[in-house]
Design a protein around this motif. Structure first.
Motif, PDB file in Angstrom:
ATOM      1  N   ILE A  59      -6.039  -0.709   6.429  1.00 50.63           N
ATOM      2  CA  ILE A  59      -5.991  -0.118   7.772  1.00 50.63           C
ATOM      3  C   ILE A  59      -4.804  -0.646   8.575  1.00 50.63           C
ATOM      4  N   GLY A  60      -3.836  -1.221   7.878  1.00 51.50           N
ATOM      5  CA  GLY A  60      -2.653  -1.738   8.548  1.00 51.50           C
ATOM      6  C   GLY A  60      -2.642  -3.233   8.714  1.00 51.50           C
ATOM      7  N   GLU A  61      -3.598  -3.918   8.095  1.00 53.42           N
ATOM      8  CA  GLU A  61      -3.684  -5.367   8.273  1.00 53.42           C
ATOM      9  C   GLU A  61      -2.479  -6.087   7.676  1.00 53.42           C
ATOM     10  N   LEU A  62      -1.897  -5.542   6.609  1.00 54.64           N
ATOM     11  CA  LEU A  62      -0.699  -6.161   6.048  1.00 54.64           C
ATOM     12  C   LEU A  62       0.558  -5.661   6.752  1.00 54.64           C
ATOM     13  N   SER A  63       0.564  -4.386   7.145  1.00 51.43           N
ATOM     14  CA  SER A  63       1.734  -3.829   7.839  1.00 51.43           C
ATOM     15  C   SER A  63       2.039  -4.583   9.127  1.00 51.43           C
ATOM     16  N   ILE A 175      -8.648 -12.651  14.783  1.00 49.57           N
ATOM     17  CA  ILE A 175      -8.360 -11.310  15.291  1.00 49.57           C
ATOM     18  C   ILE A 175      -9.167 -10.297  14.486  1.00 49.57           C
ATOM     19  N   LYS A 176      -9.866  -9.417  15.184  1.00 49.56           N
ATOM     20  CA  LYS A 176     -10.520  -8.286  14.532  1.00 49.56           C
ATOM     21  C   LYS A 176      -9.513  -7.152  14.400  1.00 49.56           C
ATOM     22  N   VAL A 177      -9.462  -6.562  13.225  1.00 47.70           N
ATOM     23  CA  VAL A 177      -8.512  -5.492  12.932  1.00 47.70           C
ATOM     24  C   VAL A 177      -9.282  -4.229  12.587  1.00 47.70           C
ATOM     25  N   MET A 178      -8.984  -3.140  13.292  1.00 47.49           N
ATOM     26  CA  MET A 178      -9.683  -1.874  13.096  1.00 47.49           C
ATOM     27  C   MET A 178      -8.677  -0.731  13.055  1.00 47.49           C
ATOM     28  N   PRO A 179      -9.017   0.381  12.422  1.00 47.60           N
ATOM     29  CA  PRO A 179      -8.069   1.504  12.360  1.00 47.60           C
ATOM     30  C   PRO A 179      -7.943   2.196  13.705  1.00 47.60           C
ATOM     31  N   ALA A 180      -6.778   2.751  13.959  1.00 51.22           N
ATOM     32  CA  ALA A 180      -6.519   3.549  15.157  1.00 51.22           C
ATOM     33  C   ALA A 180      -5.679   4.742  14.746  1.00 51.22           C
ATOM     34  N   THR A 184      -2.725   0.287  14.505  1.00 46.74           N
ATOM     35  CA  THR A 184      -3.813  -0.632  14.175  1.00 46.74           C
ATOM     36  C   THR A 184      -4.375  -1.225  15.452  1.00 46.74           C
ATOM     37  N   LEU A 185      -5.664  -1.154  15.599  1.00 43.09           N
ATOM     38  CA  LEU A 185      -6.342  -1.715  16.763  1.00 43.09           C
ATOM     39  C   LEU A 185      -6.655  -3.182  16.492  1.00 43.09           C
ATOM     40  N   VAL A 186      -6.216  -4.063  17.380  1.00 43.00           N
ATOM     41  CA  VAL A 186      -6.467  -5.496  17.212  1.00 43.00           C
ATOM     42  C   VAL A 186      -7.185  -6.024  18.446  1.00 43.00           C
ATOM     43  N   HIS A 187      -8.100  -6.930  18.200  1.00 47.23           N
ATOM     44  CA  HIS A 187      -8.848  -7.561  19.291  1.00 47.23           C
ATOM     45  C   HIS A 187      -8.911  -9.052  19.017  1.00 47.23           C
ATOM     46  N   ILE A 188      -8.295  -9.835  19.890  1.00 48.70           N
ATOM     47  CA  ILE A 188      -8.291 -11.294  19.733  1.00 48.70           C
ATOM     48  C   ILE A 188      -9.649 -11.834  20.165  1.00 48.70           C
ATOM     49  N   VAL A 189     -10.365 -12.412  19.238  1.00 44.14           N
ATOM     50  CA  VAL A 189     -11.691 -12.945  19.549  1.00 44.14           C
ATOM     51  C   VAL A 189     -11.672 -14.461  19.721  1.00 44.14           C
ATOM     52  N   LYS A 190     -10.577 -15.103  19.288  1.00 46.77           N
ATOM     53  CA  LYS A 190     -10.456 -16.550  19.477  1.00 46.77           C
ATOM     54  C   LYS A 190      -8.980 -16.916  19.465  1.00 46.77           C
ATOM     55  N   PRO A 216      11.435  -2.032  23.565  1.00 44.81           N
ATOM     56  CA  PRO A 216      10.525  -1.007  24.069  1.00 44.81           C
ATOM     57  C   PRO A 216       9.085  -1.440  23.897  1.00 44.81           C
ATOM     58  N   ALA A 217       8.209  -0.905  24.708  1.00 39.88           N
ATOM     59  CA  ALA A 217       6.785  -1.271  24.620  1.00 39.88           C
ATOM     60  C   ALA A 217       6.289  -0.983  23.221  1.00 39.88           C
ATOM     61  N   ASP A 218       5.750  -2.013  22.573  1.00 39.81           N
ATOM     62  CA  ASP A 218       5.265  -1.827  21.203  1.00 39.81           C
ATOM     63  C   ASP A 218       3.745  -1.868  21.134  1.00 39.81           C
ATOM     64  N   ILE A 219       3.093  -2.114  22.246  1.00 39.05           N
ATOM     65  CA  ILE A 219       1.638  -2.099  22.261  1.00 39.05           C
ATOM     66  C   ILE A 219       1.203  -1.376  23.514  1.00 39.05           C
TER      67      ILE A 219
END
Length: 223
Positions: A59-63, A175-180, A184-190, A216-219
């Motif tokens: 889901i893009g975790e390596l990209s 970091i939680k990694v989810m598809p978008a 790639t959707l990332v959420h820092i949990v710690k 340029p804005a990348d997120i």
């Protein structure tokens, strides 16, 4: 009294709860300027552990790591992939700027072999980054890996399926990694210091060079 408190709060030895933690080592820039701003040290932790909790594989975790890996390979340090679930696609790595001559793929037959290979590559000092796909890392093993990462000044990142993620981890960054739809959707949990961070969508097409610079804005905030 207020002036005295202000002077105390300015002391470098005092950490405030609304600020990111202070790190002894600068982080490895991620290639996403906005993400770097949310991470203590300004990038992926060096000399520490990072856990990427993935909803599913591919889901893009390596990209999302490729800009940093490209930067590390240009520093004449090795990149070790320990027990990857699939054969890495060399053209994609090379196209992202990763020097394939600096890439090691380590096959491991079981969890013990995976943890041994992780510890040895981290401690060697030759590897700028160690990416691993262990089936399980208990607390004792995490502590050993942390010491090895410190000794080798290396970035250690391991991938955990969401269904196997523990409630707690010794990792400095989780970091939680989810598809978008557009990345790639990332959420820092710690993270070390700082409060909760917003979920972000990383657009890999807009990732910049792994160097801190205006870009340029990348997120963007997740919807």
């Amino acid at each position: 009294m207020n002036a005295q408190l202000d002077n105390l709060l300015r002391h470098p030895g005092v950490w405030r709860g609304d600020r990111l933690g202070i790190t002894e080592r600068p982080g490895q820039p991620t290639g996403y300027v906005g993400l770097d701003a949310l991470l203590p040290g300004g990038g992926w932790p060096r000399g520490a552990l990072t856990e990427l909790i993935c909803q599913e594989e591919g889901i893009g975790e390596l990209s999302m790591l490729l800009p940093a890996l490209a930067g590390i390979s240009r520093e004449d340090r090795w990149i070790a992939l320990v027990a990857p679930p699939y054969i890495p696609y060399a053209p994609a790595l090379a196209g992202a700027g990763v020097d394939l001559a600096r890439l090691l793929v380590v096959r491991a037959g079981n969890t013990a072999d995976t943890l041994w290979a992780m510890e040895e590559t981290l401690r060697s000092g030759a590897c700028g980054a160690v990416l691993a796909w262990p089936s399980l890392i208990d607390e004792r093993s995490q502590r050993r890996l942390q010491l090895a990462a410190e000794a080798g000044d290396s970035t250690c990142i391991w991938f955990t399926p969401a269904r196997q993620a523990a409630n707690a981890s010794f990792a400095a960054l989780r970091i939680k990694v989810m598809p978008a739809r557009d990345g790639t959707l990332v959420h820092i949990v710690k993270r070390r210091g700082g409060g909760p961070a917003p979920a972000l969508v990383l657009d890999h097409a807009l990732a910049g060079p792994p160097l801190p610079r205006p870009a340029p804005a990348d997120i963007r905030p997740a919807a």
